[in-house]
Structure formats: structure tokens, C-alpha cells
Design a protein around this motif. Structure first.
Motif, PDB file in Angstrom:
ATOM      1  N   GLY A 255      52.437  47.298  45.477  1.00  0.00           N
ATOM      2  CA  GLY A 255      52.688  46.599  44.223  1.00  0.00           C
ATOM      3  C   GLY A 255      52.819  45.106  44.369  1.00  0.00           C
ATOM      4  O   GLY A 255      52.424  44.351  43.480  1.00  0.00           O
ATOM      5  N   GLY A 256      53.326  44.623  45.522  1.00  0.00           N
ATOM      6  CA  GLY A 256      53.546  43.194  45.688  1.00  0.00           C
ATOM      7  C   GLY A 256      52.334  42.444  46.181  1.00  0.00           C
ATOM      8  O   GLY A 256      52.250  41.220  46.020  1.00  0.00           O
ATOM      9  N   THR A 257      51.364  43.117  46.812  1.00  0.00           N
ATOM     10  CA  THR A 257      50.179  42.442  47.361  1.00  0.00           C
ATOM     11  C   THR A 257      48.898  43.000  46.753  1.00  0.00           C
ATOM     12  O   THR A 257      47.844  42.982  47.379  1.00  0.00           O
ATOM     13  CB  THR A 257      50.137  42.615  48.887  1.00  0.00           C
ATOM     14  OG1 THR A 257      50.115  44.038  49.192  1.00  0.00           O
ATOM     15  CG2 THR A 257      51.343  41.995  49.545  1.00  0.00           C
ATOM     16  N   GLY A 258      48.986  43.529  45.546  1.00  0.00           N
ATOM     17  CA  GLY A 258      47.795  44.099  44.921  1.00  0.00           C
ATOM     18  C   GLY A 258      46.745  43.064  44.593  1.00  0.00           C
ATOM     19  O   GLY A 258      45.557  43.379  44.507  1.00  0.00           O
ATOM     20  N   GLN A 259      47.138  41.811  44.458  1.00  0.00           N
ATOM     21  CA  GLN A 259      46.179  40.755  44.122  1.00  0.00           C
ATOM     22  C   GLN A 259      46.456  39.545  45.002  1.00  0.00           C
ATOM     23  O   GLN A 259      47.599  39.110  45.133  1.00  0.00           O
ATOM     24  CB  GLN A 259      46.304  40.360  42.645  1.00  0.00           C
ATOM     25  CG  GLN A 259      45.239  39.369  42.175  1.00  0.00           C
ATOM     26  CD  GLN A 259      45.419  39.022  40.701  1.00  0.00           C
ATOM     27  OE1 GLN A 259      46.416  38.406  40.321  1.00  0.00           O
ATOM     28  NE2 GLN A 259      44.451  39.433  39.881  1.00  0.00           N
TER      29      GLN A 259
ATOM     30  N   THR B  42      33.076  35.073  40.473  1.00  0.00           N
ATOM     31  CA  THR B  42      33.083  36.173  41.446  1.00  0.00           C
ATOM     32  C   THR B  42      34.064  35.847  42.578  1.00  0.00           C
ATOM     33  O   THR B  42      34.024  34.751  43.134  1.00  0.00           O
ATOM     34  CB  THR B  42      31.676  36.376  42.019  1.00  0.00           C
ATOM     35  OG1 THR B  42      30.779  36.625  40.923  1.00  0.00           O
ATOM     36  CG2 THR B  42      31.643  37.542  42.988  1.00  0.00           C
ATOM     37  N   PRO B  43      34.955  36.785  42.909  1.00  0.00           N
ATOM     38  CA  PRO B  43      35.896  36.515  44.011  1.00  0.00           C
ATOM     39  C   PRO B  43      35.157  36.290  45.327  1.00  0.00           C
ATOM     40  O   PRO B  43      34.118  36.894  45.607  1.00  0.00           O
ATOM     41  CB  PRO B  43      36.761  37.772  44.062  1.00  0.00           C
ATOM     42  CG  PRO B  43      36.613  38.410  42.715  1.00  0.00           C
ATOM     43  CD  PRO B  43      35.229  38.082  42.273  1.00  0.00           C
TER      44      PRO B  43
ATOM     45  N   PRO C  25      39.852  32.201  50.161  1.00  0.00           N
ATOM     46  CA  PRO C  25      39.386  30.810  50.132  1.00  0.00           C
ATOM     47  C   PRO C  25      38.814  30.379  48.783  1.00  0.00           C
ATOM     48  O   PRO C  25      38.645  29.184  48.526  1.00  0.00           O
ATOM     49  CB  PRO C  25      38.305  30.783  51.216  1.00  0.00           C
ATOM     50  CG  PRO C  25      37.764  32.179  51.229  1.00  0.00           C
ATOM     51  CD  PRO C  25      38.925  33.079  50.924  1.00  0.00           C
ATOM     52  N   GLY C  26      38.484  31.327  47.911  1.00  0.00           N
ATOM     53  CA  GLY C  26      37.862  30.972  46.629  1.00  0.00           C
ATOM     54  C   GLY C  26      38.879  30.757  45.526  1.00  0.00           C
ATOM     55  O   GLY C  26      40.075  31.044  45.672  1.00  0.00           O
ATOM     56  N   PRO C  27      38.395  30.278  44.331  1.00  0.00           N
ATOM     57  CA  PRO C  27      39.313  30.026  43.203  1.00  0.00           C
ATOM     58  C   PRO C  27      39.688  31.282  42.430  1.00  0.00           C
ATOM     59  O   PRO C  27      40.719  31.311  41.749  1.00  0.00           O
ATOM     60  CB  PRO C  27      38.513  29.064  42.317  1.00  0.00           C
ATOM     61  CG  PRO C  27      37.078  29.393  42.589  1.00  0.00           C
ATOM     62  CD  PRO C  27      37.023  29.801  44.037  1.00  0.00           C
ATOM     63  N   ALA C  28      38.860  32.324  42.495  1.00  0.00           N
ATOM     64  CA  ALA C  28      39.123  33.538  41.715  1.00  0.00           C
ATOM     65  C   ALA C  28      40.019  34.473  42.505  1.00  0.00           C
ATOM     66  O   ALA C  28      39.851  34.631  43.719  1.00  0.00           O
ATOM     67  CB  ALA C  28      37.818  34.238  41.364  1.00  0.00           C
ATOM     68  N   PRO C  29      40.975  35.119  41.853  1.00  0.00           N
ATOM     69  CA  PRO C  29      41.836  36.068  42.568  1.00  0.00           C
ATOM     70  C   PRO C  29      41.070  37.318  42.976  1.00  0.00           C
ATOM     71  O   PRO C  29      40.081  37.702  42.345  1.00  0.00           O
ATOM     72  CB  PRO C  29      42.926  36.383  41.542  1.00  0.00           C
ATOM     73  CG  PRO C  29      42.292  36.136  40.216  1.00  0.00           C
ATOM     74  CD  PRO C  29      41.342  35.003  40.425  1.00  0.00           C
ATOM     75  N   SER C  30      41.540  37.948  44.039  1.00  0.00           N
ATOM     76  CA  SER C  30      40.942  39.188  44.527  1.00  0.00           C
ATOM     77  C   SER C  30      41.934  40.313  44.274  1.00  0.00           C
ATOM     78  O   SER C  30      43.078  40.270  44.753  1.00  0.00           O
ATOM     79  CB  SER C  30      40.622  39.077  46.017  1.00  0.00           C
ATOM     80  OG  SER C  30      40.075  40.300  46.495  1.00  0.00           O
ATOM     81  N   ALA C  31      41.502  41.320  43.509  1.00  0.00           N
ATOM     82  CA  ALA C  31      42.431  42.367  43.069  1.00  0.00           C
ATOM     83  C   ALA C  31      42.621  43.449  44.121  1.00  0.00           C
ATOM     84  O   ALA C  31      43.700  44.038  44.195  1.00  0.00           O
ATOM     85  CB  ALA C  31      41.929  42.984  41.764  1.00  0.00           C
ATOM     86  N   ARG C  32      41.615  43.742  44.932  1.00  0.00           N
ATOM     87  CA  ARG C  32      41.716  44.850  45.884  1.00  0.00           C
ATOM     88  C   ARG C  32      41.224  44.389  47.252  1.00  0.00           C
ATOM     89  O   ARG C  32      40.368  43.491  47.364  1.00  0.00           O
ATOM     90  CB  ARG C  32      40.872  46.046  45.422  1.00  0.00           C
ATOM     91  CG  ARG C  32      41.236  46.597  44.064  1.00  0.00           C
ATOM     92  CD  ARG C  32      42.603  47.252  44.050  1.00  0.00           C
ATOM     93  NE  ARG C  32      42.676  48.378  44.962  1.00  0.00           N
ATOM     94  CZ  ARG C  32      43.788  49.066  45.223  1.00  0.00           C
ATOM     95  NH1 ARG C  32      44.928  48.698  44.639  1.00  0.00           N
ATOM     96  NH2 ARG C  32      43.774  50.081  46.055  1.00  0.00           N
ATOM     97  N   TRP C  33      41.728  45.019  48.287  1.00  0.00           N
ATOM     98  CA  TRP C  33      41.277  44.758  49.648  1.00  0.00           C
ATOM     99  C   TRP C  33      41.657  45.946  50.520  1.00  0.00           C
ATOM    100  O   TRP C  33      42.512  46.759  50.163  1.00  0.00           O
ATOM    101  CB  TRP C  33      41.881  43.467  50.236  1.00  0.00           C
ATOM    102  CG  TRP C  33      43.370  43.321  50.054  1.00  0.00           C
ATOM    103  CD1 TRP C  33      44.013  42.658  49.086  1.00  0.00           C
ATOM    104  CD2 TRP C  33      44.379  43.882  50.915  1.00  0.00           C
ATOM    105  NE1 TRP C  33      45.369  42.747  49.229  1.00  0.00           N
ATOM    106  CE2 TRP C  33      45.625  43.492  50.361  1.00  0.00           C
ATOM    107  CE3 TRP C  33      44.377  44.651  52.076  1.00  0.00           C
ATOM    108  CZ2 TRP C  33      46.842  43.862  50.925  1.00  0.00           C
ATOM    109  CZ3 TRP C  33      45.585  45.015  52.647  1.00  0.00           C
ATOM    110  CH2 TRP C  33      46.807  44.617  52.079  1.00  0.00           C
ATOM    111  N   THR C  34      40.987  46.055  51.681  1.00  0.00           N
ATOM    112  CA  THR C  34      41.249  47.136  52.637  1.00  0.00           C
ATOM    113  C   THR C  34      41.283  46.542  54.047  1.00  0.00           C
ATOM    114  O   THR C  34      40.306  45.917  54.485  1.00  0.00           O
ATOM    115  CB  THR C  34      40.165  48.225  52.564  1.00  0.00           C
ATOM    116  OG1 THR C  34      40.133  48.756  51.235  1.00  0.00           O
ATOM    117  CG2 THR C  34      40.462  49.347  53.557  1.00  0.00           C
ATOM    118  N   LEU C  35      42.395  46.747  54.729  1.00  0.00           N
ATOM    119  CA  LEU C  35      42.578  46.246  56.089  1.00  0.00           C
ATOM    120  C   LEU C  35      42.618  47.448  57.042  1.00  0.00           C
ATOM    121  O   LEU C  35      43.363  48.401  56.811  1.00  0.00           O
ATOM    122  CB  LEU C  35      43.888  45.456  56.190  1.00  0.00           C
ATOM    123  CG  LEU C  35      44.350  45.039  57.592  1.00  0.00           C
ATOM    124  CD1 LEU C  35      43.395  44.010  58.187  1.00  0.00           C
ATOM    125  CD2 LEU C  35      45.779  44.506  57.544  1.00  0.00           C
TER     126      LEU C  35
END
Length: 232
Positions: free
Chosen positions: A192-196, A123-124, A150-160
């Protein structure tokens, strides 16, 4: 057969009667032939009558049934007819029947491989963000938000989200995200460049706030609902 014999006897009797009532100069050989024919007919009739009265003489001989496959063998001396000796099994067949499978040893590994357990993806972790002002101009300033995983799994989505103190302030020159706003609240989502965001890595979002440099610092900043650092 009886009718035929009776017919022949009657014919012979008629022939004898014709000879006896005929000319008296019949030769002796003719009489002998007639008497011999009558004797043969009489003997044949007696034989036929005897056979007809004793039909069991001509009854067919009953044969013994053939031995079964398992009883084929050479009968011993003195064995009655029709009783075959049981077939003896060969030594090889007897030895094969006594062979048993050896039990598996206690320490031997199992030949059946265990099924592969399905591994669920990790889990991210929750992302963290840090706000910073990089440069100031007469009526604008440049800002950057560093988003860290900070975790080992990539995070695909985020909202700032960045909330400015006034609606008259505008955001421009955005890099690393796509932006939209509702009044003074500006929302950034990945492009496209920061999607993950890779595990144990970070990405940067930069933009410029236009309108004034006095009292233009954001009043709030969150990443996926978690407050950003750097706004003290």
C-alpha cells in the motif's frame, strides 16, 4: 301567380254576370266598383306577364371583387373602377431592404473557439533499481533496493526479483513490498505504501537474508526485467 290572376279574373267576370242578370235596380256605384276591380285585375295581369317575359330586368347586379391587400390605395383620377393603383412601399421599408451585412474584417479573430484537443497522459519511464548490503551479522545480513523513477510520469506498478545463490537462504523482515518465492527466486511487488513511484522520485524496499553471510549475495536482481545496479 298566373293561376291566381286567372282565378281572380274569372271571379270578377262571374260577379259582373250576376249583377247583369240580377235586379235592374242595382245602383250606379256598384257598377263603378265592379268595373274598377276588373281594371285593376287586368292591369296586374299585364304587369306580371311583362315581368315573366323579361326576366333579365330582375337579374342581380354583379359587384366587382374587393382589391387584394397589396393593391389597397387611393386610385388616381381617371382610373377605371376595379383597377386599384399598386401600393407604394414606404421609405423606411425601401431603406431596410437595401441594408446588407458588412463583411468581416480580415484581421478580426474568429468567434468560434477551436475544440479542446484531448491531451494523452505521458508514458511512464522505465524504472531503475540499486541493490546494497546495509549491515552484516553472524548468520544474516540486511539489504536494501532503491527503486527510482527518472521520468515525470508516476509509475503505478513494478516487479522486483532477487535471485539468491541457494534455496536454503531465506528472506525475512520485508518492508515496502510484499514478497513471495519460487525456490531461490524471490519476487517483490508494491504494497500500500509503495504502490506508485512518483515522477523524479524513488522508493525503498528493505529485507534481511538469513542462513549465512558467506557466499549469500544475490546472483541476479531485476526491476521490470531490467538489471539492478550494485551487484558487481
Amino acid at each position: 301567380m298566373a293561376i291566381i290572376l286567372l282565378d281572380r279574373i274569372v271571379a270578377a267576370a262571374a260577379a259582373v254576370r250576376r249583377v247583369s242578370t240580377g235586379r235592374g235596380d242595382v245602383s250606379r256605384a256598384t257598377w263603378v266598383a265592379v268595373i274598377a276591380a276588373v281594371g285593376v285585375l287586368v292591369a296586374t295581369a299585364v304587369s306580371v306577364v311583362g315581368v315573366l317575359r323579361s326576366p333579365e330586368v330582375l337579374a342581380p347586379v354583379t359587384l366587382d371583387p374587393p382589391p387584394s391587400v397589396g393593391q389597397v390605395g387611393t386610385p388616381a383620377a381617371g382610373t377605371p373602377r376595379g383597377q386599384a393603383q399598386p401600393a407604394q412601399s414606404s421609405p423606411a421599408a425601401s431603406a431596410a431592404s437595401t441594408v446588407t451585412a458588412a463583411p468581416p474584417s480580415v484581421g478580426s479573430p474568429s468567434t468560434a473557439a477551436p475544440p479542446n484537443a484531448s491531451t494523452a497522459p505521458p508514458t511512464p519511464s522505465a524504472l531503475a533499481a540499486e541493490f546494497a548490503v546495509e549491515d552484516n551479522a553472524l548468520l544474516s545480513y540486511g539489504a536494501a533496493v532503491t527503486i527510482s523513477n527518472p521520468g515525470p510520469a508516476p509509475s503505478a506498478r513494478w516487479t522486483l526479483t532477487v535471485t539468491l545463490p541457494r534455496e536454503s537462504l531465506r528472506v525475512s523482515s520485508v518492508q515496502g513490498a510484499q514478497v513471495s518465492h519460487d525456490g531461490a527466486v524471490w519476487t517483490f511487488v508494491p504494497d500500500g505504501g509503495t504502490g506508485q513511484v512518483p515522477g523524479s522520485a524513488s522508493v525503498r524496499v528493505t529485507f534481511r537474508v538469513n542462513g549465512s553471510t558467506v557466499g549469500a549475495t544475490p546472483t541476479a536482481c531485476t526491476i521490470d526485467g531490467v538489471a539492478c545496479g550494485g551487484l558487481g
